[in-house]
Design an enzyme around this catalytic site. Structure first.
Site, PDB file in Angstrom:
ATOM      1  N   ASP A   1     -14.504  13.311  -3.875  1.00  0.00           N
ATOM      2  CA  ASP A   1     -14.892  14.535  -4.576  1.00  0.00           C
ATOM      3  C   ASP A   1     -16.005  14.199  -5.569  1.00  0.00           C
ATOM      4  OD1 ASP A   1     -14.839  17.233  -5.534  1.00  0.00           O
ATOM      5  OD2 ASP A   1     -12.705  17.336  -5.046  1.00  0.00           O
TER       6      ASP A   1
ATOM      7  N   LYS B   1       0.845  -1.197   0.000  1.00  0.00           N
ATOM      8  CA  LYS B   1       0.000   0.000   0.000  1.00  0.00           C
ATOM      9  C   LYS B   1       0.877   1.243   0.000  1.00  0.00           C
ATOM     10  CE  LYS B   1      -2.487   1.591   3.663  1.00  0.00           C
ATOM     11  NZ  LYS B   1      -2.083   3.019   3.651  1.00  0.00           N
ATOM     12  N   THR B   2       0.555   2.150  -0.927  1.00  0.00           N
ATOM     13  CA  THR B   2       1.347   3.372  -1.059  1.00  0.00           C
ATOM     14  C   THR B   2       0.507   4.609  -0.720  1.00  0.00           C
ATOM     15  OG1 THR B   2       0.703   3.472  -3.401  1.00  0.00           O
ATOM     16  CG2 THR B   2       2.827   2.464  -2.896  1.00  0.00           C
ATOM     17  N   HIS B   3       1.221   5.675  -0.333  1.00  0.00           N
ATOM     18  CA  HIS B   3       0.660   7.037  -0.331  1.00  0.00           C
ATOM     19  C   HIS B   3       1.596   7.775  -1.271  1.00  0.00           C
ATOM     20  CE1 HIS B   3      -2.471   7.090   2.664  1.00  0.00           C
ATOM     21  NE2 HIS B   3      -1.704   6.573   3.596  1.00  0.00           N
TER      22      HIS B   3
ATOM     23  N   THR C   1     -14.216  15.304 -10.983  1.00  0.00           N
ATOM     24  CA  THR C   1     -12.877  15.547 -10.435  1.00  0.00           C
ATOM     25  C   THR C   1     -12.130  14.243 -10.167  1.00  0.00           C
ATOM     26  OG1 THR C   1     -13.597  17.635  -9.476  1.00  0.00           O
ATOM     27  CG2 THR C   1     -11.614  16.649  -8.529  1.00  0.00           C
TER      28      THR C   1
ATOM     29  N   LYS D   1      -7.625   7.645  -1.219  1.00  0.00           N
ATOM     30  CA  LYS D   1      -8.904   8.037  -0.595  1.00  0.00           C
ATOM     31  C   LYS D   1      -9.584   9.144  -1.390  1.00  0.00           C
ATOM     32  CE  LYS D   1      -7.579   6.832   4.142  1.00  0.00           C
ATOM     33  NZ  LYS D   1      -6.128   6.611   3.996  1.00  0.00           N
TER      34      LYS D   1
END
Ligand code: BMP
Length: 273
Positions: free
Chosen positions: A96, A60-62, A100, A93
């Site tokens: 919007d 899992k990346t950010h 977008t 996450k």
């Protein structure tokens, strides 16, 4: 509930193609561990992915916390995912309006749709966010359609989280409305008992990812709340997500092996093995 079944059994019957792949990877590697590789340079990220790759099912990346994101980041991640047989989950996450999020997901600076198998979103904007992301990933000219899926962020582990009650039950409603794209949830427990206005399909089998897993800490100074692998899997997690418990350990490889072993034993105990 399908949580008493083996990952292999769920891999053969699952309605979602990426979920099948995910369960196959878990079974092949005997790992239900997702590592949150929350480091801030490409070198550190690729180094962790290469060293921990053999012991994890998902990375899992950010990606937006990297100070030097670029082609080398995504090419490196894709190559390591192939080399070690893990899936990539970008924890962006999305939250919007549909117009977008389509631009944030596909193209843009981060080109997330090109390299991330799994994405997640909050349903705060309503059902349209799920529809918009599904439309992009399932467009006829999108080349990776069968290898893309969405997790709905149905609950959060931070103290005082507002992702509860009606929000969580709407998460289940939307998952049921888009079963070909929604793999399942990021939540602290199985959501099988959550009331929903949408009827469950007979082959429904949502995958539960649980964050906030740590063997040696109860939380941090900013409101994070932890549980152990045993606790998370006992409550219905299919995949446990650990960040600092692994990458900030004195020996991250040893830590990854320990979470792998504990996660797998808890899974075997749940299926009665
Ligand atoms: P750590 O194990 O170091 O606390 O990291 C947890 C990871 O899971 C972070 O990447 C965080 O963004 C993510 N996360 C979380 O902690 N709680 C949630 O409810 C949802 C998350 O995505």
């Amino acid at each position: 509930s399908k949580s008493q079944l083996t990952y292999s059994a769920r891999a053969t019957t699952h309605p979602n193609l990426l979920a099948r792949k995910l369960f196959q990877v878990a079974e092949a590697k005997k790992s239900n561990v997702t590592v949150s590789a929350d480091v801030t340079t490409t070198k550190e990220l690729l180094d962790l992915a290469d060293r921990l790759g053999p012991y994890i099912a998902v990375l899992k990346t950010h990606i937006d916390i990297l100070s030097d994101f670029g082609e080398a980041t995504t090419e490196g991640l894709k190559a390591l995912a192939e080399k070690h047989n893990f899936l990539i989950f970008e924890d962006r996450k999305f939250v919007d309006i549909g117009n977008t999020v389509q631009k944030q997901y596909h193209g843009g600076t981060l080109r997330i749709s090109e390299w991330s198998h799994i994405i997640n979103c909050s349903i705060l904007p309503g059902e349209g966010i799920v529809e918009a992301l599904a439309q992009t990933a399932q467009a006829p000219d999108f080349p990776h359609g069968s290898e893309r899926g969405l997790l709905i962020l149905a609950e959060m582990t931070s103290k005082g989280s507002l992702a509860t009650g009606a929000y969580t039950s709407a998460s289940v409603d939307y998952a049921r409305k888009y079963p070909s794209f929604v793999l399942g949830f990021v939540s602290t427990r199985s959501l099988n008992e959550v009331e929903s206005s949408v009827k469950a399909a007979s082959d429904e089998d949502f995958v539960v990812f649980t964050t906030g897993v740590n063997l040696s800490s109860k939380g941090d100074k900013l409101g994070q709340q932890y549980q152990t692998p045993q606790s998370a899997i006992g409550r219905g997690a299919d995949f446990i997500i650990a960040g600092r418990g692994i990458y900030a350990a004195p020996d991250p490889v040893e830590a990854a092996k320990q979470y792998q072993q504990q996660g797998w034993e808890a899974y075997l105990a749940r299926i009665g093995g």
